[in-house]
Enzyme design. Structure first.
Site, PDB file in Angstrom:
ATOM      1  CB  CYS A  37      -0.776   0.088   1.251  1.00  0.00           C
ATOM      2  SG  CYS A  37      -1.983  -1.532   1.544  1.00  0.00           S
ATOM      3  NE  ARG A  59      -6.405  -4.220   1.710  1.00  0.00           N
ATOM      4  CZ  ARG A  59      -7.357  -4.926   1.682  1.00  0.00           C
ATOM      5  NH1 ARG A  59      -8.713  -5.012   1.585  1.00  0.00           N
ATOM      6  NH2 ARG A  59      -6.921  -6.252   2.265  1.00  0.00           N
ATOM      7  CB  VAL A  62      -1.525  -8.516  -0.970  1.00  0.00           C
ATOM      8  CG1 VAL A  62      -0.607 -10.006  -0.843  1.00  0.00           C
ATOM      9  CG2 VAL A  62      -1.114  -7.573  -2.043  1.00  0.00           C
ATOM     10  N   GLY A 120       2.970  -2.860   3.535  1.00  0.00           N
ATOM     11  CA  GLY A 120       3.893  -3.963   3.274  1.00  0.00           C
ATOM     12  C   GLY A 120       3.276  -5.464   3.724  1.00  0.00           C
ATOM     13  CG  ASP A 166      -0.506  -8.567   6.900  1.00  0.00           C
ATOM     14  OD1 ASP A 166      -1.482  -8.037   6.330  1.00  0.00           O
ATOM     15  OD2 ASP A 166       0.603  -8.422   6.287  1.00  0.00           O
ATOM     16  CG  LEU A 205      10.180 -10.489 -10.677  1.00  0.00           C
ATOM     17  CD1 LEU A 205      11.063  -9.293 -10.175  1.00  0.00           C
ATOM     18  CD2 LEU A 205       9.254 -10.142 -11.780  1.00  0.00           C
ATOM     19  CB  VAL A 233      12.949  -8.035 -18.880  1.00  0.00           C
ATOM     20  CG1 VAL A 233      14.203  -8.222 -18.492  1.00  0.00           C
ATOM     21  CG2 VAL A 233      12.680  -7.249 -19.958  1.00  0.00           C
ATOM     22  CB  SER A 236      12.432  -9.657  -7.032  1.00  0.00           C
ATOM     23  OG  SER A 236      13.785  -9.116  -7.178  1.00  0.00           O
ATOM     24  N   GLY A 237      14.918 -11.920  -6.722  1.00  0.00           N
ATOM     25  CA  GLY A 237      16.179 -12.120  -6.132  1.00  0.00           C
ATOM     26  C   GLY A 237      17.132 -11.050  -5.928  1.00  0.00           C
TER      27      GLY A 237
END
EC number: 6.3.5.4
Length: 611
Positions: free
Chosen positions: A2, A50, A53, A78, A102, A261, A289, A375-376
């Site tokens: 958010c 918001r 999720v 978060g 949460d 990703l 990508v 994501s890494g």
């Protein structure tokens, strides 16, 4: 995920200031496209946008709780990954819940533990709580600084927001960038508190800020501490695998479509195989990508030895992923509107040109199918993946490693700044002072060798400075299109464990990221497990450079534009006269920077005060 914002004033009644709060909250619309909420009290006004999720129906914000003596209101950005365990603990203590979100766990946790709830949270978060019982604002940011949080102290209170634009929407916020802000923006040192805008600052990671009529106070609730590592190599590898597996399991929790990703590198491939294991028979969605025509004509450079596509396919086939390649053409990357959107997402011209634009377009395409992505990001900082970790010249240099590794051939500010502006700012001295301050707090173990301590310093600098730039970039460009990107390698348990593992273990096979490679090797295709690190892809076609040159020529045709108070016209003119194929990455970066600054000046109208 958010966007949050708010205003505290101890000398005026904010109950009647809803239009201003609406303006501040509206700037967060991209971060939260699903809903908007606002709450006011006599001395506080909180706004929320918001992106739903978890608990899509019950997680609306601002969220309030009536308590003896008053009311407590929370706005939260978060995710908390251990909220299920915390909820169980709170229920045993007598707390009752209305939702399965949460957010309510955080709120009830505050009611039970006060601001000490910070220590109990595992996740990425920035939150604000107004407690009417004490007329007090509490701001908390996560340990690694994954989620942004900015503040601007005022004469009688404070403004805050997930992004500077929310604060700048308030009439009391001046759009001033002074010499100190210019130095921070240009020097690429990522001072934790700095926000570039005059008077504005960031809440530091792992920090609780409390504000009441008596003033503002801060408490650090977690630090990257030096500790003795007692596990042997085999145990350490096992522990890394266990921590990462648990983190991925926690971060796969969502009530919306999830994905990974996938670049075909070690980091993203590890997350992909772990995520696939948790999904069982369900195919893990993955995205990568690439650029039209680039795979066939790929040209290796010093950062990218191989194209991503073959390795992406190897991992996708290995786990049976539901994979999609997002193919971008160079016209889309060069579109001025895409540059504008990326700049507005970041609020400052701090990007890397087309690598920002391709990331924005990738996130935009993903957001049409998924709401959460793993994501890494930060694995290189945690495990020692960058080339500077393995270069003796850089290891022993008394400057930030990411600057030392690029000394000379890629000086980011010299490529476009007027020489007199650079001299007046004295960026080299600013960097030296920032470096001295950054290394001052790195503790050394008794008996630690010079090399081990030096590598500890390098790790500390990357984990407390450099990673924040990457996390900010990832957050802003993803939230600009309503996509939540989660970063498992930023789990603080993993970070502090690997930080204290000796370099001899992190480099035990003579390669980068040895601990991670050993922890996941048996789950990856061999060709991927043995792949040499390759940086995020960059467009190589000269058609993109030609577009940059044309846009720069148009700007040069506006000699009165305020960008030329900073930019070196003659150097730009020389670059536009070159053959596109002869423009090196330094000159290309110069054009990117000037076009970004031009747009920033046009959109934000800042008062830039040179020394």
């Amino acid at each position: 995920m958010c966007g949050i914002t708010g205003w505290v004033s101890f000398e005026r009644d904010l109950s009647h200031e809803r239009p201003t709060l609406e303006a501040m909250t509206r700037t967060m619309a991209c971060r939260g496209p699903d809903a908007e909420g606002m709450w006011t009290a006599p001395h506080a006004a909180l706004g929320h946008r918001r992106l739903a999720v978890i608990d899509l129906e019950g997680g609306a914000q601002p969220m309030t709780a009536s308590v003896p003596g008053g009311e407590v209101c929370l706005v939260f950005s978060g995710e908390v990954y251990n909220f299920t365990e915390l909820r169980g603990e709170l229920e045993k203590l007598g707390e009752r819940f209305r939702t399965s979100s949460d957010t309510e766990v955080v709120l009830r946790g505050y009611l039970r533990w006060g601001d000490r709830v910070a220590e109990r949270l595992n996740g990425m978060f920035a939150l604000a709580i107004w407690d009417t019982r004490e007329e007090r604002l509490v701001l908390i940011r996560d340990r690694l600084g994954v989620k942004p949080l900015y503040i601007l102290p005022t004469r009688d209170g404070l403004l805050f927001g997930s992004e500077p634009k929310a604060i700048l929407a308030h009439p009391a916020a001046e759009r001033v960038v002074d010499a100190e802000g210019l130095r921070e923006w240009l020097a690429f040192v990522m001072t934790p508190r700095q926000a570039v805008w005059h008077g504005m600052r960031q809440v530091e990671p792992a920090t609780v800020v409390t504000v009441d009529a008596r003033g503002r106070r801060e408490r650090v609730y977690w630090r990257l501490e030096t500790r003795a590592h007692t596990d042997d190599l085999e145990t350490t590898i096992t522990r890394v695998g266990d921590l990462l597996g648990d983190t991925v399991r926690r971060q796969m929790v969502a009530d919306v479509p999830r994905c990974v990703l996938l670049s075909g590198g070690l980091d993203s491939s590890a997350l992909t195989v772990l995520a696939a294991g948790h999904l069982g028979a369900e195919a893990v969605p993955t995205f990568s990508v690439d650029f039209v025509g680039q795979s066939d004509g790929f040209l290796p450079d010093d950062l990218r030895g191989t194209p991503d596509a073959p390795f992406v396919r190897a991992v996708a086939d290995h786990v049976g992923a539901d994979h999609r390649d997002i193919m971008l053409d160079h016209a889309a990357l060069a579109d001025p509107e895409v540059r504008r959107r990326a700049l507005e997402a970041r609020d400052l011209p701090v990007g890397f040109g087309e690598m920002d634009f391709s990331l924005y377009l990738l996130f935009k395409a993903i957001s049409e199918r998924s709401t959460v992505a793993l994501s890494g990001e930060s694995a290189d900082e945690v495990f020692g993946g960058y080339r500077q970790f393995h270069d003796d010249r850089i290891r022993w240099a008394d400057e930030f490693p990411w600057i030392a590794v690029n000394a000379g051939p890629l000086d980011r500010d010299a490529v476009w700044l007027k020489p007199e502006v650079r001299a007046a700012l004295d960026l080299d001295e600013y960097r030296r002072a920032c470096y001295a301050d950054a290394v001052r707090g790195v503790d050394r173990l008794d008996g630690e060798s010079d090399l081990e301590y030096r590598m500890r310093v390098m790790s500390h600098l990357h984990l407390t400075r450099f990673v924040r730039f990457l996390l900010e970039r990832k957050d802003r460009l993803s939230m600009a299109v309503g996509l939540e990107v989660r970063v498992p390698f930023c789990d603080h348990r993993l970070v502090e464990y690997v930080y204290n593992a000796p370099w001899s273990m992190k480099n035990h096979d003579g390669r980068e990221k040895s601990l991670l490679r050993s922890a996941v090797r048996d789950r990856l295709p061999a060709v991927v497990a043995d792949r040499v690190k390759s940086a995020y892809p960059s467009a190589q076609a000269t058609s993109y450079v030609k577009a940059l040159q044309e846009q720069t020529r148009e700007l040069l045709g506006r000699p009165d534009h305020p960008v030329f108070a900073l930019a070196d016209r003659r150097r730009l003119q020389a670059t536009t006269r070159q053959e596109a194929s002869a423009v090196d990455k330094l000159a290309r970066l110069g054009m990117e920077r000037v076009l970004d600054v031009m747009l920033w000046l046009d959109i934000y109208r800042p008062d830039v005060r040179l020394p």
